[in-house]
Design an enzyme around this catalytic site. Structure first.
Site, PDB file in Angstrom:
ATOM      1  CG  ASN A   2      20.167  58.996  73.112  1.00  0.00           C
ATOM      2  OD1 ASN A   2      20.677  57.973  72.779  1.00  0.00           O
ATOM      3  ND2 ASN A   2      20.106  59.391  74.059  1.00  0.00           N
ATOM      4  CB  ILE A  49      18.189  64.278  67.142  1.00  0.00           C
ATOM      5  CG1 ILE A  49      17.464  63.724  66.099  1.00  0.00           C
ATOM      6  CG2 ILE A  49      19.657  63.398  67.517  1.00  0.00           C
ATOM      7  CD1 ILE A  49      18.015  64.231  64.668  1.00  0.00           C
ATOM      8  CB  CYS A  50      19.051  63.984  73.200  1.00  0.00           C
ATOM      9  SG  CYS A  50      19.917  64.480  74.395  1.00  0.00           S
ATOM     10  CG  LEU A  51      24.514  64.151  68.568  1.00  0.00           C
ATOM     11  CD1 LEU A  51      24.882  62.837  69.246  1.00  0.00           C
ATOM     12  CD2 LEU A  51      24.484  63.914  67.048  1.00  0.00           C
TER      13      LEU A  51
END
Length: 218
Positions: free
Chosen positions: A79, A87-89
């Site tokens: 991620n 960032i993938c959040l």
């Protein structure tokens, strides 16, 4: 003093006063709206022993708009972009709430290191590695923690040849790289093709040597 500046100053002070979380927030320059967060890698993960730094930009409409965060430290994680640190959040996008703070968001990033979400990746190649060969993924993530985040020495990867570094960073086996390099292909191209095809662990059995040579000839 405007409301955004008051809020940010309070959050920085609160974080400094909280010694138990090990989360730190520091100024990067004279602006209180460009910060650097840091935290230790979580225990019992490949990131344990590392020190991870995050670039933080506070938008004009904070806290009604999410902060912008990206890793300064290179991290091998599904991620997190291994190239840019993006960032993938969800809480950094549509799940953001004004009740979240800089500290709680950094704690969420620390938790992300514990619990990758390979089905919603930021780095598709790393996610493939994670889902097809977890042991090899952990070894690579540990190695990245050692060389980029000051983590403990990975004994298995302690070798003298500089070439081993780029192979280990890609999460590949040296024997596989040597095999195709011996056919006359450049090492860098071999590493690139094997990494893209996820030629690792159990997945090796699913990819024919002819397919690899075909890609190398392109």
């Amino acid at each position: 003093m405007d409301a955004r500046l008051r809020r940010v100053n309070k959050e920085i002070a609160d974080c400094k006063n909280d010694k138990s979380s090990n989360i730190k927030i520091d100024l990067i320059d004279s602006s209180p709206f460009h910060l650097k967060g840091s935290f230790p890698g979580p225990q019992d993960t490949p990131y344990e022993g590392g020190h991870f730094e995050v670039d933080i930009v506070i938008p004009d409409s904070y806290p009604f708009q999410p902060v912008k965060m990206k890793f300064i430290t290179k991290v091998y994680h599904p991620n997190i972009s291994s190239a840019s640190g993006a960032i993938c959040l969800d809480i950094l996008k549509d799940a953001w709430s004004p009740v979240l703070t800089l500290k709680s968001t950094l704690i969420s990033l620390q938790s992300l290191l514990c619990s990758p979400e390979p089905n919603d990746p930021q780095d598709a190649e790393v996610a493939k590695h994670y889902t097809t060969s977890k042991g090899s993924f952990d070894e690579t993530a540990r190695y990245w923690t050692q060389i980029y985040a000051g983590g403990p020495l990975v004994k298995k990867m302690e070798v003298k040849e500089p070439q081993r570094d780029e192979i280990a960073i890609a999460g590949l086996e040296r024997a596989h790289v040597d095999q195709f390099e011996s056919l006359g292909f450049e090492r860098s191209k071999v590493i690139d093709v094997l990494r893209r095809l996820n030629y690792r662990g159990a997945n090796v059995a699913n990819i024919s040597e002819d397919r690899i040579v075909e890609e190398l000839l392109k």
